[in-house]
Design an enzyme around this catalytic site. Structure first.
Site: not given
Ligand code: IPM
Ligand code: MN
Length: 356
Positions: A140, A192, A226, A250, A254
């Site tokens: 990032y 990893k 993984d 990140d 999700d």
């Molecule tokens: C999150 C989002 C952000 C990230 C994006 C929108 C830049 O996916 O907050 O997880 O990758 O951190």
């Molecule tokens: Mn994200």
């Protein structure tokens, strides 16, 4: 009992459904204030895609200077279908994280009762862990570039930067949290080491050195990224506190959001333990559902609860968490998916606020 402080909270509703869910979070905050004596002032910031399209501004220096002075930031969502991907992300969301040195991204993964879980035979007792995502380094940082762009010889690099300092401060935060949770007294490093032999090695040594020196009471575990995603699905009950670098964090959060019932409930905090922190539902701006009063506000409410906890308002935070729990336990919210809740966005907010 509330603290004596009047907290100054910056409200950044942002884009898409952000304003709708933030409204419900604020409703719940008001209920918490009425119940506990919690005091706060809000200041609104009109930042996001609409503002950018109108004025070309993403995060004006003056706004940033003001945001450095608040006690917390409450964010709805950033992301606009008419803005080229990357602009708002880098110049607003990531810039805030970096400028305010919010080096921790705290993402609880907790399945509440009556919430549909896509994992077979897993319930609330199996899914209750926290991911600490390092939030200022890795891929990032933005280091990299092109050579011979647009030619057959095109070269592109995107450099992963880990510093010992950055890894160590995330690791220390995670050890402290594992101790505070006192659940399994365990911290798991996810990396990893078999491929990222430089970066993961820095993490691995920092993890073990810090653990040996200062956290002998916390059990250490390690898994490759993984294998970790496999176990999120197969054995989520194995996890307590996870610490990992930015991009891995990140991605796995999700997946974490999905196993806790989806983006309708997943919240996170961008935390600077010594500075200004920012709390957000992690789901994004959902342009498709904007203005329809159908998006689930529970993630935003949960983000507000995390903010209260961070501000030291333990009673208010506990009340909001319990209200969230009871609202779900009541069975009145049929689904957390947009348009399928059986209640509107504002009705869900009313339900939770009424239980605070
Ligand atoms: C999150 C989002 C952000 C990230 C994006 C929108 C830049 O996916 O907050 O997880 O990758 O951190
Ligand atoms: Mn994200």
């Amino acid at each position: 009992m509330a603290t004596n402080k009047t907290h100054k909270i910056a409200i950044m509703p942002g884009d898409g459904t952000g304003p709708e869910v933030v409204r419900e979070g604020l409703k719940v905050l008001e209920a918490a204030a009425a119940a506990t004596g919690l005091r706060y002032d809000t200041v609104n910031y009109d930042l996001g895609g609409e503002r950018y399209l109108r004025t070309g501004e993403t995060l004006p220096d003056a706004a940033l200077a003001e945001l450095r002075q608040v006690d917390a930031i409450y964010l709805g969502a950033i992301g606009h279908p008419e803005v080229t991907p990357g602009i708002l992300e880098r110049n607003l969301l990531l810039r805030l994280r970096f400028e305010l040195d919010q080096y921790i991204n705290l993402r609880p993964v907790k399945l509440y009762p009556n919430v549909d879980c896509p994992l077979k035979d897993k319930g609330p007792e199996d899914i209750d862990f926290v991911v600490i995502r390092e939030n200022t380094e890795g891929l990032y940082g933005g280091s990299g570039g092109f050579q011979y762009k647009g030619t057959p010889q095109e070269v592109s690099t995107q450099v992963h930067v880990t510093t010992r300092f950055g890894a160590e401060r995330a690791i220390r935060y995670a050890f402290d949290l594992a101790r505070k949770r006192a659940k399994k007294n365990e911290l798991r490093l996810v990396a990893k080491t078999n491929v990222m032999t430089y970066v993961s090695d820095t993490w691995w040594r920092a993890f073990n050195e810090v653990g040996d020196a200062d956290y002998p009471d916390i059990h250490r575990e390690y898994s490759h990224i993984d294998a970790t995603v496999m176990w999120f699905v197969k054995n989520p009950e194995w996890f307590d506190v996870i610490v990992t670098e930015n991009m891995f964090g990140d991605i796995i959060t999700d997946l974490g959001a999905m196993i806790q019932g989806g983006m309708g409930i997943a919240a996170g905090g961008n935390i600077n333990p010594q500075g200004v922190s920012m709390f957000e539902p992690i789901g994004g701006s959902a342009p498709k559902y904007t203005g329809q009063n159908v998006i689930c506000p529970l993630a935003a409410i949960s983000a507000a609860q995390m903010m209260l906890d961070h501000l030291g308002e333990t009673e208010a935070s506990a009340r909001v968490e319990s209200a969230l729990y009871q609202a779900l336990a009541s069975g009145k919210i049929k689904s957390l998916s947009a348009g399928r809740m059986s209640l509107s966005t504002s009705e869900v907010g009313d339900l939770v606020a009424g239980l605070v």
